[in-house]
Motif scaffolding. Structure first.
Motif, PDB file in Angstrom:
ATOM      1  N   ASP A 267       0.819  -1.214   0.000  1.00  0.00           N
ATOM      2  CA  ASP A 267       0.000   0.000   0.000  1.00  0.00           C
ATOM      3  C   ASP A 267       0.853   1.265   0.000  1.00  0.00           C
ATOM      4  OD1 ASP A 267      -2.455  -1.093  -0.269  1.00  0.00           O
ATOM      5  OD2 ASP A 267      -3.078  -0.883   1.815  1.00  0.00           O
ATOM      6  N   ARG A 268       2.049   1.191   0.553  1.00  0.00           N
ATOM      7  CA  ARG A 268       2.945   2.354   0.488  1.00  0.00           C
ATOM      8  C   ARG A 268       3.357   2.619  -0.967  1.00  0.00           C
ATOM      9  NH1 ARG A 268       4.963   3.573   5.814  1.00  0.00           N
ATOM     10  NH2 ARG A 268       6.684   4.774   4.926  1.00  0.00           N
ATOM     11  N   LEU A 269       3.580   1.542  -1.715  1.00  0.00           N
ATOM     12  CA  LEU A 269       3.906   1.701  -3.134  1.00  0.00           C
ATOM     13  C   LEU A 269       2.701   2.235  -3.908  1.00  0.00           C
ATOM     14  CD1 LEU A 269       5.850  -1.656  -3.623  1.00  0.00           C
ATOM     15  CD2 LEU A 269       6.844   0.630  -3.391  1.00  0.00           C
ATOM     16  N   LEU A 270       1.537   1.684  -3.598  1.00  0.00           N
ATOM     17  CA  LEU A 270       0.326   2.149  -4.271  1.00  0.00           C
ATOM     18  C   LEU A 270       0.040   3.615  -3.963  1.00  0.00           C
ATOM     19  CD1 LEU A 270      -2.103  -0.871  -3.782  1.00  0.00           C
ATOM     20  CD2 LEU A 270      -1.225   0.002  -5.947  1.00  0.00           C
ATOM     21  N   GLU A 271       0.262   4.014  -2.717  1.00  0.00           N
ATOM     22  CA  GLU A 271      -0.027   5.396  -2.344  1.00  0.00           C
ATOM     23  C   GLU A 271       0.894   6.366  -3.063  1.00  0.00           C
ATOM     24  OE1 GLU A 271      -0.486   8.305   1.550  1.00  0.00           O
ATOM     25  OE2 GLU A 271      -0.478   6.135   1.808  1.00  0.00           O
ATOM     26  N   ALA A 272       2.123   5.949  -3.337  1.00  0.00           N
ATOM     27  CA  ALA A 272       3.035   6.828  -4.070  1.00  0.00           C
ATOM     28  C   ALA A 272       2.475   7.125  -5.463  1.00  0.00           C
ATOM     29  CB  ALA A 272       4.411   6.177  -4.174  1.00  0.00           C
ATOM     30  N   VAL A 273       1.978   6.089  -6.143  1.00  0.00           N
ATOM     31  CA  VAL A 273       1.376   6.283  -7.464  1.00  0.00           C
ATOM     32  C   VAL A 273       0.091   7.097  -7.342  1.00  0.00           C
ATOM     33  CG1 VAL A 273       0.413   5.093  -9.474  1.00  0.00           C
ATOM     34  CG2 VAL A 273       2.410   4.149  -8.311  1.00  0.00           C
ATOM     35  N   TRP A 274      -0.706   6.802  -6.325  1.00  0.00           N
ATOM     36  CA  TRP A 274      -1.977   7.498  -6.107  1.00  0.00           C
ATOM     37  C   TRP A 274      -1.763   8.992  -5.879  1.00  0.00           C
ATOM     38  CZ3 TRP A 274      -6.939   7.570  -6.739  1.00  0.00           C
ATOM     39  CH2 TRP A 274      -7.794   8.240  -5.873  1.00  0.00           C
ATOM     40  N   ARG A 275      -0.782   9.347  -5.065  1.00  0.00           N
ATOM     41  CA  ARG A 275      -0.497  10.763  -4.803  1.00  0.00           C
ATOM     42  C   ARG A 275      -0.131  11.491  -6.090  1.00  0.00           C
ATOM     43  NH1 ARG A 275       0.924  12.467   0.550  1.00  0.00           N
ATOM     44  NH2 ARG A 275       0.691  10.787   2.070  1.00  0.00           N
ATOM     45  N   GLU A 276       0.735  10.871  -6.885  1.00  0.00           N
ATOM     46  CA  GLU A 276       1.155  11.517  -8.126  1.00  0.00           C
ATOM     47  C   GLU A 276      -0.017  11.652  -9.083  1.00  0.00           C
ATOM     48  OE1 GLU A 276       3.779  13.598 -10.421  1.00  0.00           O
ATOM     49  OE2 GLU A 276       4.039  12.862  -8.368  1.00  0.00           O
ATOM     50  N   ALA A 277      -0.876  10.631  -9.120  1.00  0.00           N
ATOM     51  CA  ALA A 277      -2.047  10.689  -9.997  1.00  0.00           C
ATOM     52  C   ALA A 277      -2.977  11.832  -9.593  1.00  0.00           C
ATOM     53  CB  ALA A 277      -2.793   9.359  -9.955  1.00  0.00           C
ATOM     54  N   LEU A 278      -3.157  12.031  -8.288  1.00  0.00           N
ATOM     55  CA  LEU A 278      -4.009  13.134  -7.828  1.00  0.00           C
ATOM     56  C   LEU A 278      -3.461  14.479  -8.289  1.00  0.00           C
ATOM     57  CD1 LEU A 278      -4.895  12.012  -4.177  1.00  0.00           C
ATOM     58  CD2 LEU A 278      -6.347  11.908  -6.211  1.00  0.00           C
ATOM     59  N   TRP A 279      -2.138  14.658  -8.245  1.00  0.00           N
ATOM     60  CA  TRP A 279      -1.539  15.909  -8.706  1.00  0.00           C
ATOM     61  C   TRP A 279      -1.738  16.082 -10.208  1.00  0.00           C
ATOM     62  CZ3 TRP A 279      -0.838  20.000  -6.185  1.00  0.00           C
ATOM     63  CH2 TRP A 279      -0.386  20.000  -4.846  1.00  0.00           C
ATOM     64  N   LEU A 280      -1.596  14.997 -10.977  1.00  0.00           N
ATOM     65  CA  LEU A 280      -1.766  15.104 -12.427  1.00  0.00           C
ATOM     66  C   LEU A 280      -3.177  15.543 -12.792  1.00  0.00           C
ATOM     67  CD1 LEU A 280       0.211  11.912 -13.529  1.00  0.00           C
ATOM     68  CD2 LEU A 280       0.889  14.288 -13.899  1.00  0.00           C
ATOM     69  N   ILE A 281      -4.165  15.071 -12.029  1.00  0.00           N
ATOM     70  CA  ILE A 281      -5.542  15.503 -12.265  1.00  0.00           C
ATOM     71  C   ILE A 281      -5.734  16.939 -11.776  1.00  0.00           C
ATOM     72  CG2 ILE A 281      -7.965  15.083 -11.701  1.00  0.00           C
ATOM     73  CD1 ILE A 281      -7.233  12.104 -11.416  1.00  0.00           C
ATOM     74  N   ASN A 282      -5.226  17.210 -10.571  1.00  0.00           N
ATOM     75  CA  ASN A 282      -5.371  18.538  -9.984  1.00  0.00           C
ATOM     76  C   ASN A 282      -4.770  19.621 -10.891  1.00  0.00           C
ATOM     77  OD1 ASN A 282      -5.896  20.200  -7.365  1.00  0.00           O
ATOM     78  ND2 ASN A 282      -3.782  20.712  -7.887  1.00  0.00           N
ATOM     79  N   ASP A 283      -3.642  19.301 -11.513  1.00  0.00           N
ATOM     80  CA  ASP A 283      -2.946  20.286 -12.351  1.00  0.00           C
ATOM     81  C   ASP A 283      -3.433  20.284 -13.797  1.00  0.00           C
ATOM     82  OD1 ASP A 283      -1.496  20.852 -10.079  1.00  0.00           O
ATOM     83  OD2 ASP A 283       0.287  19.736 -10.700  1.00  0.00           O
ATOM     84  N   GLY A 284      -4.444  19.486 -14.092  1.00  0.00           N
ATOM     85  CA  GLY A 284      -5.009  19.460 -15.437  1.00  0.00           C
ATOM     86  C   GLY A 284      -4.131  18.789 -16.467  1.00  0.00           C
ATOM     87  N   ILE A 285      -3.197  17.942 -16.036  1.00  0.00           N
ATOM     88  CA  ILE A 285      -2.279  17.271 -16.959  1.00  0.00           C
ATOM     89  C   ILE A 285      -2.922  16.056 -17.613  1.00  0.00           C
ATOM     90  CG2 ILE A 285      -0.030  16.147 -17.175  1.00  0.00           C
ATOM     91  CD1 ILE A 285       0.096  19.130 -16.477  1.00  0.00           C
ATOM     92  N   ALA A 286      -3.708  15.305 -16.842  1.00  0.00           N
ATOM     93  CA  ALA A 286      -4.306  14.068 -17.355  1.00  0.00           C
ATOM     94  C   ALA A 286      -5.639  13.824 -16.660  1.00  0.00           C
ATOM     95  CB  ALA A 286      -3.362  12.888 -17.123  1.00  0.00           C
ATOM     96  N   THR A 287      -6.476  13.027 -17.300  1.00  0.00           N
ATOM     97  CA  THR A 287      -7.766  12.631 -16.724  1.00  0.00           C
ATOM     98  C   THR A 287      -7.627  11.246 -16.083  1.00  0.00           C
ATOM     99  OG1 THR A 287      -8.519  11.496 -18.725  1.00  0.00           O
ATOM    100  CG2 THR A 287      -8.956  13.877 -18.571  1.00  0.00           C
ATOM    101  N   THR A 288      -8.673  10.828 -15.384  1.00  0.00           N
ATOM    102  CA  THR A 288      -8.648   9.492 -14.778  1.00  0.00           C
ATOM    103  C   THR A 288      -8.459   8.414 -15.838  1.00  0.00           C
ATOM    104  OG1 THR A 288     -11.074   9.352 -14.874  1.00  0.00           O
ATOM    105  CG2 THR A 288     -10.096  10.180 -12.822  1.00  0.00           C
TER     106      THR A 288
END
Length: 484
Positions: A187-208
């Motif tokens: 889950d620590r590995l998954l959370e690292a990917v999850w955090r980065e994904a949230l930023w990519l959405i937040n910054d308008g870089i990529a969609t889900t």
């Protein structure tokens, strides 16, 4: 006699545990105050019945008995494994342990499905702290083999060994975590990917949808069969991991990611994520998505199984444990059981039933088993001798669908000189699905020509043929043709 597992909390994870134990032959006793628990678990078990047996190429154990109980004390009675999957609130979990330890066997394993709590945090206030351990699985529990087994100093080593043995026995891979740490390892590995994904959405870089595509069409496929470090070792070329680190290590100093930070989960960001997810997948129901997921996982896992690699090697090892030693039955007066298994998802066609090619596949497996039973095993073949099929005739008499448990009984019609004449019958329960008649010729693998079998093998085969000589063989000797 079936062993008993208790499931405390029957949500997605608890229901998955129930299905895993149940289909591995355990009796399962469930406690969940949710009035819809029976329906929810029945649906999860239904999905598991459809998919899990298809991972195995040997006969599964008889399904255990599933019961629901009004009290926790009744659910844990007689259980040797108790899986707690209640909501992630430490106070609630501790209260559950205090209650169940009043009534459960003091030697039972009490395992928590917690994603983040350390076992020492859960053991506080417990009557017997050493009885409680973390066994964190991944959804769907009935298909994915990984379970993080996390002990504390309070758990005796022999207790942890026993827990690992039980998990292995139900087809899982217990990853024993060396030391307690919040959120364990995966889950620590998954959370690292999850955090980065949230930023990519937040910054308008990529969609889900775009982020999911990046994973499922790219590195996710590599991770599925080799993980992280083995993948990067290959990326280093002939120079290996050291070269990879030397080449890409400096990138870790560059501002490529925002892993040390996470965007505020404002209503705006939550709405954006939810709306994109609805647009991506909202047209498909959760149950249909679960089945699509299960179908895809079974396909990937069976592909790995064919290569005896990664999780596929784990499944093959489990099949070997379940099957045990392969020997001739003491009673040769009846057709010999040569195959028993569930029809996998990938054996079905556009009509929804088993393809005609898979009938031949199944009869081929039964023939291989018969060869092994009479002594034509790996050593015999390595010595340069085997059987080749010269002629086959299959009659398709009834349908078989994904998840149908089929068995094949084999009759030896003749064993004369170089010839072995087999007649297979395929059943689902007592319903005859198909017959397969096969004529095989014993050959030298060096010359690729017919030759006499070794005397010991010939004697076994002739003994079986003599024992089967008086048996009926309706359907053998048929030919394709138009009835007049």
């Amino acid at each position: 006699m079936a062993q008993t597992a208790a499931i405390i909390g029957g949500g997605v994870i608890g229901g998955g545990w129930a299905a895993r134990f149940l289909l591995m032959g355990w009796d399962v006793q469930v406690f969940d105050p949710d009035p819809d628990a029976r329906r929810k678990i029945a649906e999860i078990v239904g999905n598991a019945r459809r998919s899990l047996p298809g991972l195995s190429d040997v006969a599964a154990p008889a399904e255990g008995k599933l019961t629901f109980h009004a009290t926790m004390s009744a659910a844990v009675k007689g259980a040797i494994w108790i899986q707690e999957s209640v909501p992630e609130r430490r106070a609630l979990k501790r209260k559950v342990y205090q209650s169940m330890q009043e009534f459960c066997d003091p030697d039972a394993v009490i395992a928590s499905s917690t994603s983040g709590f350390k076992p020492s945090e859960l053991q506080g206030c417990a009557t017997r702290p050493g009885q409680i351990i973390v066994a964190h699985p991944f959804n769907p529990v009935y298909l994915l083999p990984l379970v993080e087994l996390v002990p504390s100093d309070a758990n005796p080593p022999e207790f942890v060994d026993r827990a690992a043995h039980i998990l292995t026995d139900i087809g899982m891979h217990p990853l024993r975590i060396r030391a307690e740490i919040d959120a364990h390892v995966a889950d620590r590995l998954l959370e690292a990917v999850w955090r980065e994904a949230l930023w990519l959405i937040n910054d308008g870089i990529a969609t889900t949808a775009e982020i999911d595509d990046a994973i499922r069409y790219g590195f996710g496929l590599r991770w599925a069969q080799m993980g992280l470090f083995e993948t990067y070792r290959i990326a280093g070329g002939e120079a290996g991991m050291r070269h990879f680190i030397e080449q890409f290590g400096p990138c870790l100093q560059w501002p490529w990611t925002r892993l040390t930070d996470v965007p505020d989960l404002t209503d705006t960001l939550i709405d954006r994520i939810a709306d994109q997810s609805d647009a991506q997948s909202g047209a498909v129901s959760i149950r249909d998505l679960e089945r699509i997921r299960d179908d895809n996982l079974v396909t990937i896992l069976r592909g790995l199984k064919a290569r005896d690699w990664g999780a596929g090697a784990l499944l093959n090892a489990h099949d070997r444990r379940v099957e045990g030693a392969v020997t001739l039955p003491d009673d040769l007066s009846q057709p010999i059981p040569t195959m028993a298994r569930a029809v996998p998802l990938d054996w079905t066609d556009y009509n929804g039933h088993m393809t005609e090619a898979r009938y031949l596949h199944a009869f081929g497996e039964a023939t291989d088993r018969m060869m092994h039973l009479i002594g034509c095993d790996a050593d015999y073949i390595a010595a340069g001798r085997s059987f080749f099929t010269a002629e086959t005739h299959i009659r398709h008499l009834a349908e078989a669908h994904a998840g149908t448990v089929i068995r094949i009984d084999t009759q030896v019609l003749a064993a004369a000189g170089k010839k072995m004449h087999l007649f297979h019958r395929m059943y689902a329960d007592d319903r005859l699905l198909a017959t397969g008649e096969h004529l095989l010729i014993h050959v030298s693998l060096e010359t690729r020509r017919a030759c006499d079998p070794e005397p010991a093998l010939a004697a076994v085969l002739e003994r079986i043929a003599a024992a089967h000589a008086g048996l009926p063989y309706d359907g053998a000797g048929k030919a394709v043709g138009v009835k007049g």
